[in-house]
Design a protein around this motif. Structure first.
Motif, PDB file in Angstrom:
ATOM      1  N   VAL A 164       6.768  -3.357  -0.829  1.00 24.34           N
ATOM      2  CA  VAL A 164       7.158  -2.011  -1.774  1.00 24.34           C
ATOM      3  C   VAL A 164       7.833  -2.457  -3.011  1.00 24.34           C
ATOM      4  O   VAL A 164       7.421  -1.879  -4.013  1.00 24.34           O
ATOM      5  N   SER A 165       8.821  -3.489  -2.751  1.00 26.42           N
ATOM      6  CA  SER A 165       9.577  -3.976  -4.252  1.00 26.42           C
ATOM      7  C   SER A 165       8.695  -4.630  -5.073  1.00 26.42           C
ATOM      8  O   SER A 165       8.763  -4.486  -6.448  1.00 26.42           O
ATOM      9  N   MET A 196       0.847  -1.037   0.082  1.00 23.75           N
ATOM     10  CA  MET A 196       0.097  -0.208  -0.062  1.00 23.75           C
ATOM     11  C   MET A 196       0.838   1.114   0.050  1.00 23.75           C
ATOM     12  O   MET A 196       0.561   2.341  -0.777  1.00 23.75           O
ATOM     13  N   LEU A 197       2.023   1.285   0.886  1.00 22.76           N
ATOM     14  CA  LEU A 197       2.890   2.604   0.892  1.00 22.76           C
ATOM     15  C   LEU A 197       3.486   2.602  -0.740  1.00 22.76           C
ATOM     16  O   LEU A 197       3.666   3.539  -0.864  1.00 22.76           O
ATOM     17  N   ILE A 257       5.559  -3.599  -5.859  1.00 27.78           N
ATOM     18  CA  ILE A 257       4.940  -2.650  -6.638  1.00 27.78           C
ATOM     19  C   ILE A 257       5.865  -1.869  -7.436  1.00 27.78           C
ATOM     20  O   ILE A 257       5.456  -1.642  -8.657  1.00 27.78           O
ATOM     21  N   PHE A 258       7.044  -1.863  -7.096  1.00 29.30           N
ATOM     22  CA  PHE A 258       7.909  -1.078  -7.870  1.00 29.30           C
ATOM     23  C   PHE A 258       8.284  -1.874  -9.259  1.00 29.30           C
ATOM     24  O   PHE A 258       8.341  -1.476 -10.286  1.00 29.30           O
ATOM     25  N   TRP A 259       8.513  -3.211  -8.995  1.00 28.00           N
ATOM     26  CA  TRP A 259       8.764  -4.038 -10.191  1.00 28.00           C
ATOM     27  C   TRP A 259       7.797  -4.334 -10.947  1.00 28.00           C
ATOM     28  O   TRP A 259       7.935  -4.434 -12.225  1.00 28.00           O
ATOM     29  N   VAL A 260       6.423  -4.534 -10.452  1.00 26.94           N
ATOM     30  CA  VAL A 260       5.394  -4.450 -11.469  1.00 26.94           C
ATOM     31  C   VAL A 260       5.165  -3.315 -12.119  1.00 26.94           C
ATOM     32  O   VAL A 260       4.974  -3.608 -13.465  1.00 26.94           O
ATOM     33  N   GLY A 261       5.517  -2.070 -11.759  1.00 28.57           N
ATOM     34  CA  GLY A 261       5.033  -0.985 -12.367  1.00 28.57           C
ATOM     35  C   GLY A 261       6.321  -0.830 -13.330  1.00 28.57           C
ATOM     36  O   GLY A 261       5.982  -0.540 -14.542  1.00 28.57           O
TER      37      GLY A 261
END
Length: 302
Positions: free
Chosen positions: A291-292, A50-51, A294-298
């Protein structure tokens, strides 16, 4: 990695319906078969997801789409205050295990309603109930066996949590639709963050329903029906926001406020109940994993 060319409406339907079904199914698996020790791990991962979604995707897109940074900042502030008030009204209530401050589930031996009179007679000098022991990690299915004679509230807690959860799912659908209307990548990341939080929340819903006297089958059906509100919210938002696209950045601001409030005000405090080094390291690593993710999916679907 390329994204399949699908109409925005199709993406919203897939994300809303599949996300709701997936979160309820996984929650049922955890709630009915696994143990409470898994819940803090899910919560830690959900915090990170979420963050990550708020600060890496949602807010940057909201700032880009809005007429001014200040307007989104004000929306974020209003959203945080709004969700605080809603939580106070017990509409936006999140329980993530078998012992939350609103719907505490206890064992037969420690039930205050059953043993209050005995305790009063045996310990006249004490006026508080004995605290529920948390040294053991009972199976989540024990919550169902705990629906003993008085059933505590005749199902009122279960019905209240389902009303609040349905409203929450509807809002999630609106947020998912708003994200997809801005960018497909943002929609995917937002849906992923919402699903990651829905799983531990749905586990809590299962426990409350079982504790309120509902059968396992009834708890599953009620949660599945409640999850359909995400699809309804997504469809309504898709058609409504087509005519008021200028609202989308502010819907994203509310989405960020929702996730930020739940992560910081609700989930993170629950992690402070375990202060030992091993638990702290595990929590930090799982938050970082969220967090990672979300980063890698994006990154890969850019």
């Amino acid at each position: 990695m390329s994204i399949p060319e699908l109409p925005i409406l199709a993406w919203i339907i897939i994300a809303s319906f599949t996300g709701g079904l997936l979160s309820v199914s996984l929650a049922a698996l955890f709630a009915l078969n696994l143990r409470t020790a898994w819940i803090p791990m899910l919560v830690s991962y959900a915090i990170g997801a979420m963050l990550g979604a708020v600060f890496l995707e949602i807010l940057p897109h909201a700032f880009d789409e809005a007429s001014s940074v200040e307007s989104i900042s004000v929306t974020l502030l209003i959203g945080l205050l709004l969700f605080f008030v809603l939580e106070k009204l017990v509409i936006w209530r999140h329980c993530h295990g078998d012992h939350c401050e609103v719907h505490a589930i206890h064992t037969e031996e420690n039930c205050p309603l059953t043993h209050s009179q005995t305790q009063a007679e045996s310990t006249a000098s004490h006026h508080k109930y004995k605290a529920v022991s948390t040294t053991k990690g009972p199976s989540l299915t024990m919550a169902h066996s705990h629906t003993h004679a008085h059933h505590h509230d005749s199902g009122r807690s279960g019905m209240m949590i389902m009303i609040g959860d349905t409203f929450h799912n509807f809002v999630d659908g609106v947020l998912i639709a708003a994200a997809f209307l801005v960018d497909v990548k943002l929609g995917v990341v937002t849906a992923l963050a919402i699903i990651s939080h829905e799983i531990p929340q749905e586990v809590g819903d299962f426990l409350i329903l079982l504790h309120s006297g509902y059968s396992k089958k009834q708890a599953l059906v009620f949660n599945l029906v409640s999850s359909l509100a995400t699809l309804v919210g997504g469809l309504i938002a898709y058609y409504a926001l087509q005519y008021v696209m200028s609202w989308v950045p502010y819907i994203l601001g509310l989405a960020a406020a929702s996730m930020l409030y739940v992560a910081v005000a609700d989930l993170i405090p629950s992690l402070h109940k375990r202060t030992e080094l091993k638990a702290t390291v595990s929590q930090v690593l799982l938050i970082a994993l969220g967090v990672s993710t979300i980063f890698w999916v994006g990154y890969f679907i850019h």
